[in-house]
Design an enzyme around this catalytic site. Structure first.
Site, PDB file in Angstrom:
ATOM      1  N   GLU A  13       0.784  -1.187   0.052  1.00 39.80           N
ATOM      2  CA  GLU A  13      -0.076   0.057   0.205  1.00 39.80           C
ATOM      3  C   GLU A  13       0.900   1.283   0.045  1.00 39.80           C
ATOM      4  O   GLU A  13       2.027   1.129  -0.087  1.00 39.80           O
ATOM      5  CB  GLU A  13      -0.892   0.228   1.113  1.00 39.80           C
ATOM      6  CG  GLU A  13      -0.203   0.076   2.404  1.00 39.80           C
ATOM      7  CD  GLU A  13      -1.055  -0.119   3.678  1.00 39.80           C
ATOM      8  OE1 GLU A  13      -2.355   0.288   3.647  1.00 39.80           O
ATOM      9  OE2 GLU A  13      -0.598  -0.485   4.911  1.00 39.80           O
ATOM     10  N   LEU A  19      -3.884  -1.806   5.623  1.00 40.90           N
ATOM     11  CA  LEU A  19      -4.901  -1.004   6.311  1.00 40.90           C
ATOM     12  C   LEU A  19      -6.014  -1.315   5.457  1.00 40.90           C
ATOM     13  O   LEU A  19      -6.123  -1.051   4.317  1.00 40.90           O
ATOM     14  CB  LEU A  19      -4.535   0.378   6.861  1.00 40.90           C
ATOM     15  CG  LEU A  19      -5.605   1.075   7.570  1.00 40.90           C
ATOM     16  CD1 LEU A  19      -5.708   0.505   8.902  1.00 40.90           C
ATOM     17  CD2 LEU A  19      -5.609   2.396   7.540  1.00 40.90           C
TER      18      LEU A  19
END
Ligand code: PLP
Length: 287
Positions: A182, A207
């Site tokens: 990410e 996340l």
């Protein structure tokens, strides 16, 4: 007008808003946070953010400091006190104040709660989205539970700084298998040459972004092809489009990765459409 912060039950001017030197957030990074978008003075996706906060707290065995409804009232009060039309509100909960010792305090102490808000410049953000951003790749050297939104963000801080020093705006973490996990403060997406939108599944390695969840809903409603799977940095270089998602910037097209232009080097139609569609799918609260 002085900015107002909420600190453990009080609304205070920023200069008077202080936490204890033995707050475990300060000493150990022992806490969690949320960032929500504010638009038209209203909180966006409050329910989803507070659900994620509850999960983060439960994973760290920190008590919920007050009910989600009460937290929502504090968030809205800080937005109103600071007269935020468009911006973000930040909520941080730490395990509390105790004499320094790694183990949890006994008896248990009350968690510390801080809420701040700040206005964002809408024209500047729109200009950024219209131009697209550059990202650079960095090794993902974070701990194994980045699915918890903890305030311990040192690898993210260093990654973002590395990005800026290399003339980019964000960094993409790459794991030991060469796949992108990410962004330093965003989720990462590509659109393949075949037109499939790809983002990593929300496992322990990323996340689960609230913006990511809402964008996935938008994609399904629009009937676009999507795959939740890991993708390599090489695939990203060869993608037709790339973009990042985060509450503070919604959908931001990525036009360069490690100096290589993505697609034609301009924001692509998929990212642009998802940015435009986003608020039809997000939950907008009352003012
Ligand atoms: N991933 C990381 C590491 C983040 O810090 C963030 C946001 O701060 C996100 C993803 C995106 O999450 P959200 O869409 O909930 O803002």
């Amino acid at each position: 007008m002085s900015r107002i912060a909420y600190v453990n039950g009080r609304y205070l001017p920023m200069r008077a808003a202080k936490v204890h030197v033995e707050d475990r957030g300060y000493q150990f990074g022992d806490g969690v946070y949320e960032v929500c978008e504010v638009r038209g003075g209203r909180l966006i996706d409050e329910r989803r953010h507070l659900d994620r906060l509850k999960r983060s707290l439960a994973e760290l065995r920190i008590r919920l400091p007050m009910s989600p409804a009460a937290l929502g009232i504090v968030l809205r009060e800080v937005i109103a006190e600071n007269r935020i039309g468009y911006g973000i509100v930040y909520l941080q909960v730490t395990r509390g104040v105790a004499r320094r010792d790694h183990a949890f305090p006994t008896p248990e102490v009350h968690p510390s709660v801080v809420v701040t808000a700040r206005a964002l410049n809408s024209a500047r953000n729109e200009a950024l989205a219209a131009a697209g951003i550059a990202v650079v790749s960095v090794p993902d050297n974070r701990w194994g539970r980045v699915d918890i939104k903890t305030i311990g963000l040192l690898p993210n801080v260093l990654a973002r700084q590395a990005a800026i020093e290399r003339g980019a705006r964000d960094a993409w973490f790459v794991d030991k298998d060469g796949t992108v996990t990410e962004g330093a403060s965003s989720n990462a997406w590509i659109v393949t040459q075949a037109g499939t939108i790809v983002t990593r599944p929300a496992d322990d390695a990323i996340l689960r972004g609230i913006t990511r969840t809402v964008v996935l809903e938008a994609i399904k409603t629009l009937g676009l092809a999507v795959e939740e799977r890991a993708f390599t940095l090489e695939e990203a270089y060869a993608a037709r489009e790339a973009f990042v998602t985060a509450a503070s910037q919604i959908v931001l097209p990525v036009v360069r990765i490690d100096g290589r232009p993505i697609g034609d080097g301009k924001p692509g139609p998929v990212a642009t459409a998802l940015r435009r569609e986003f608020h039809r799918h997000a939950e907008t609260g009352r003012a």
